[in-house]
Design an enzyme around this catalytic site. Structure first.
Site, PDB file in Angstrom:
ATOM      1  N   LYS A 153      27.575  48.212   6.004  1.00  0.00           N
ATOM      2  CA  LYS A 153      28.559  47.582   6.883  1.00  0.00           C
ATOM      3  C   LYS A 153      29.853  47.426   6.091  1.00  0.00           C
ATOM      4  O   LYS A 153      30.194  46.358   5.578  1.00  0.00           O
ATOM      5  CB  LYS A 153      28.029  46.239   7.402  1.00  0.00           C
ATOM      6  CG  LYS A 153      28.724  45.813   8.673  1.00  0.00           C
ATOM      7  CD  LYS A 153      27.897  44.833   9.465  1.00  0.00           C
ATOM      8  CE  LYS A 153      28.728  44.141  10.525  1.00  0.00           C
ATOM      9  NZ  LYS A 153      29.368  45.035  11.486  1.00  0.00           N
ATOM     10  N   GLU A 186      23.990  55.240  17.717  1.00  0.00           N
ATOM     11  CA  GLU A 186      24.247  53.856  18.139  1.00  0.00           C
ATOM     12  C   GLU A 186      25.558  53.810  18.903  1.00  0.00           C
ATOM     13  O   GLU A 186      26.207  54.841  19.082  1.00  0.00           O
ATOM     14  CB  GLU A 186      24.300  52.923  16.908  1.00  0.00           C
ATOM     15  CG  GLU A 186      25.362  53.323  15.890  1.00  0.00           C
ATOM     16  CD  GLU A 186      25.468  52.401  14.673  1.00  0.00           C
ATOM     17  OE1 GLU A 186      24.907  51.306  14.670  1.00  0.00           O
ATOM     18  OE2 GLU A 186      26.151  52.823  13.723  1.00  0.00           O
TER      19      GLU A 186
HETATM   20  N1  PXG Z   1      26.066  48.957  14.661  1.00  0.00           N
HETATM   21  C1  PXG Z   1      27.254  48.786  14.060  1.00  0.00           C
HETATM   22  C2  PXG Z   1      27.949  49.958  13.483  1.00  0.00           C
HETATM   23  C3  PXG Z   1      27.807  47.502  13.951  1.00  0.00           C
HETATM   24  O1  PXG Z   1      28.970  47.320  13.332  1.00  0.00           O
HETATM   25  C4  PXG Z   1      25.892  46.641  15.154  1.00  0.00           C
HETATM   26  C5  PXG Z   1      25.382  47.924  15.194  1.00  0.00           C
HETATM   27  C6  PXG Z   1      25.055  45.522  15.705  1.00  0.00           C
HETATM   28  O2  PXG Z   1      24.485  44.784  14.642  1.00  0.00           O
HETATM   29  P1  PXG Z   1      24.168  43.233  14.747  1.00  0.00           P
HETATM   30  O3  PXG Z   1      23.641  42.870  13.413  1.00  0.00           O
HETATM   31  O4  PXG Z   1      25.464  42.531  15.064  1.00  0.00           O
HETATM   32  O5  PXG Z   1      23.178  43.080  15.819  1.00  0.00           O
HETATM   33  C7  PXG Z   1      27.130  46.406  14.517  1.00  0.00           C
HETATM   34  C8  PXG Z   1      27.736  45.044  14.409  1.00  0.00           C
HETATM   35  C9  PXG Z   1      33.055  44.178  17.652  1.00  0.00           C
HETATM   36  C10 PXG Z   1      32.293  44.393  16.373  1.00  0.00           C
HETATM   37  O6  PXG Z   1      34.256  43.905  17.562  1.00  0.00           O
HETATM   38  C11 PXG Z   1      30.927  44.514  16.406  1.00  0.00           C
HETATM   39  C12 PXG Z   1      30.197  44.729  15.209  1.00  0.00           C
HETATM   40  C13 PXG Z   1      30.900  44.839  14.068  1.00  0.00           C
HETATM   41  C14 PXG Z   1      32.278  44.731  14.065  1.00  0.00           C
HETATM   42  C15 PXG Z   1      32.989  44.492  15.211  1.00  0.00           C
HETATM   43  O7  PXG Z   1      32.477  44.285  18.730  1.00  0.00           O
HETATM   44  N2  PXG Z   1      28.829  44.854  15.334  1.00  0.00           N
END
Ligand code: PXG
Length: 294
Positions: A153, A186
């Site tokens: 991340k 994803e």
């Molecule tokens: N895939 C990616 C590439 C992410 O960045 C998720 C899946 C979901 O993971 P979690 O742990 O949150 O269930 C993420 C995370 C936005 C935003 O503005 C969303 C993420 C990161 C940065 C910004 O919607 N989601």
């Protein structure tokens, strides 16, 4: 200005209008850093330990030494919420490589910076959870696992931004990214699931997708509800012909996908399995054992 948000930077708090980092910070110059997006619900920081652990894994992969222990970092997140008297929040925790010179060599950056922003969540307008959202497969491939993979991340989200630009251009709510072989990886910031004949399916992280904390909850919920959960490669065809599909993520939680590339998914309405998981998810976030008290 007293009611301005207080932002944590390297152990100090600054009002939002004065919270700044250097233009020589490699997080800004090169996207060199890692981050987490975390939610707090009603005084509980949801899965805070899991987020901190994932942040450390991301940092480990790019040889970035986070200058605090996990426990101190957890406390810093909670302190930031207390400082802002926030019980419900969308928290952005960032560790950037820090200030260096104009070359990309991280050895020139002696001190990583930790930034914590505890803001309010900008809930998506409208009734997405009731009617579902639309998505398109974007031509922008998810970064390969041996490139700037989204398993890390990192602050380098151009791959996701480009996917989102395509969704915007085609008037869809979100994009679905394929990995280099054409399998589904994803969303741009969400994990993706489909339901077919009562079975729940989701791609493996070897597609270069992030190990989602929300998706992990869904996997556990499937076990609890005796729903068959299969982690396997999904083709675009499998998504288009699924009975149901949904995204999971910290920001959007669980959201039905009702249409992909103009094809309705199932009958084009949120399906029963998705709705059940959405309801159960609301109970999970309210359970004190799943969070850290502010
Ligand atoms: N895939 C990616 C590439 C992410 O960045 C998720 C899946 C979901 O993971 P979690 O742990 O949150 O269930 C993420 C995370 C936005 C935003 O503005 C969303 C993420 C990161 C940065 C910004 O919607 N989601």
């Amino acid at each position: 200005m007293n009611n301005e948000l207080q932002i944590y930077i390297d152990g100090n708090f600054y009002p939002k209008s004065e919270a700044k980092i250097s233009v020589y910070d490699h997080g800004f110059l090169y996207g060199d850093g890692v981050f987490e997006g975390i939610r707090a619900y009603n005084g509980l920081v949801f899965k805070l330990k899991e987020h901190i652990n994932r942040l450390y894994r991301s940092a480990h992969a790019i040889m970035l030494n986070i200058p605090l222990t996990k426990q101190a970092l957890e406390e810093a997140v909670v302190d930031t919420l207390r400082k802002n008297q926030m019980k419900d929040s969308y928290i952005r925790l960032i560790v950037s490589r820090g200030v260096g010179d104009l070359g990309l060599d991280p050895r020139k950056c002696p001190k990583p910076s930790i930034i914590i922003i505890a803001d309010t969540i900008n809930i998506k307008a409208g009734n997405a959870k009731d009617v579902g959202i639309t998505a398109v497969f974007t031509w922008v491939r998810r970064n390969a696992v041996d490139a700037a993979t989204h398993e890390i991340k990192s602050l380098n989200y151009l791959n996701s931004v480009m996917g989102k630009i395509e969704a915007n251009a085609y008037g869809a709510d979100e994009a679905i990214c394929l990995e280099p072989n054409g399998y589904v990886a994803e969303g741009v910031g969400e994990n993706v699931f489909i339901v077919k004949n009562g079975e729940v399916l989701t791609p493996p992280n070897s597609t270069g997708s992030l190990e989602g904390i929300t998706s992990e909850v869904i996997v556990e919920l499937c076990k609890k509800l005796n729903l068959k959960l299969t982690v396997t490669n999904l083709t675009p065809f499998m998504v288009l012909t699924a009975d149901e599909a949904f995204f999971t993520g910290t920001a959007m939680e669980v959201v039905p996908i009702c249409e992909v590339n103009k094809r309705p998914i199932g009958d084009g309405k949120p399906g029963p399995v998705t709705q059940k998981l959405m309801t159960e998810f609301q109970q999970i976030i309210a359970d004190p054992k799943n969070g850290t008290k502010i």
